[in-house]
Motif scaffolding. Structure first.
Motif, PDB file in Angstrom:
ATOM      1  N   TRP A  11      34.096  34.615  30.072  1.00 59.44           N
ATOM      2  CA  TRP A  11      35.134  35.563  30.439  1.00 59.44           C
ATOM      3  C   TRP A  11      36.302  34.879  31.147  1.00 59.44           C
ATOM      4  CZ3 TRP A  11      36.534  40.389  29.331  1.00 59.44           C
ATOM      5  CH2 TRP A  11      37.507  40.985  30.145  1.00 59.44           C
TER       6      TRP A  11
ATOM      7  N   TYR B  31      29.926  35.200  32.393  1.00 59.66           N
ATOM      8  CA  TYR B  31      31.139  35.629  33.087  1.00 59.66           C
ATOM      9  C   TYR B  31      32.002  34.429  33.475  1.00 59.66           C
ATOM     10  CZ  TYR B  31      34.316  37.264  36.666  1.00 59.66           C
ATOM     11  OH  TYR B  31      35.448  37.514  37.403  1.00 59.66           O
TER      12      TYR B  31
ATOM     13  N   ALA C  71      42.836  39.855  30.557  1.00 58.94           N
ATOM     14  CA  ALA C  71      41.544  39.490  31.134  1.00 58.94           C
ATOM     15  C   ALA C  71      41.712  38.782  32.465  1.00 58.94           C
ATOM     16  CB  ALA C  71      40.765  38.599  30.164  1.00 58.94           C
TER      17      ALA C  71
END
Length: 239
Positions: free
Chosen positions: A169, A165, A180
């Protein structure tokens, strides 16, 4: 909701010799980078914002959050020692809340404080850059701690998921896909920093009102769900 005994045990686990050494690496590196840049480049507001945003908030804070959040409960679940804690007359939500407070305190101490010091070294808090990123690190520490504590409760691979993450991400997808960024703790914290800093030095893709709501919602929801998952974990099931 806060149990001193649970807090003491959690602090001991997080600040043990091996884990504490890991926690000191990133803040130490940030301070070395800040000192080197100030020595070679002098004080520059934009450079200070770039360093604090690119390294402190984008890398150091989430990584320390992973270490503190997952480390507050994950190892106890992995080695089975959580059984002895669950057997005590302490409510499960109290255990989660106490561990969250400890994780937040550790994350703030090892990320927000070095961020402030690094900012003062870089430009002496010109344009409120040091304070802005320190506030961002503080609010991000709360959300990251709650998220990664939840991961430590629900998965034995919490560290890996947390790193994915934080590094994939937020760092990778967040730089390539604008959508995002809306689901990024980093961007929510940047919205707070943008409000505090000088105009044009800090920018976020998320407005401050939405960022504040998302920070609060994620923290509360993650803490509540971690408590529910711990309720379902019984000593008998682990044995």
């Amino acid at each position: 909701m806060y149990n001193p005994t649970v807090a003491r045990l959690t602090y001991r686990a997080l600040l043990g010799r091996r884990r504490a050494a890991i926690l000191f690496v990133l803040p130490g590196l940030l301070l070395l980078i800040a000192a080197a840049i100030r020595g070679f480049n002098g004080a520059d507001d934009q450079v200070a914002a770039d360093v604090l945003g690119g390294f402190a908030l984008a890398t150091m804070v989430p990584l320390i959050g992973v270490i503190a959040g997952t480390g507050a409960i994950g190892p106890e679940i992995d080695d089975g020692s959580i059984v002895y804690l669950l057997a005590k007359p302490v409510k499960r939500p109290t255990i989660i809340f106490t561990k969250l407070i400890v994780a937040i305190a550790v994350t703030m101490a090892f990320s927000a404080v070095p961020t402030l010091v690094a900012g003062l070294i870089l430009n002496g808090n010109g344009q409120q850059v040091a304070v802005a990123y320190t506030v961002a690190a503080l609010v991000a520490s709360i959300a990251y701690s709650a998220l990664f504590l939840l991961l430590g409760t629900v998965s034995r691979h919490a560290v890996v998921i947390g790193l994915v993450y934080a590094l994939v991400w937020e760092a990778l997808f967040g730089s390539l896909i604008s959508g995002a960024r809306t689901l990024s703790v980093q961007q929510w914290a940047l919205a707070v920093a943008e409000k505090v800093s000088g105009e044009g030095l800090v920018a976020s893709d998320v407005g401050l009102p939405l960022a504040a709501v998302l920070l609060a919602a994620v923290t509360v929801a993650a803490t509540w769900y971690a408590g529910q998952k711990l309720r379902a974990l019984t000593p008998a099931a682990d044995e």
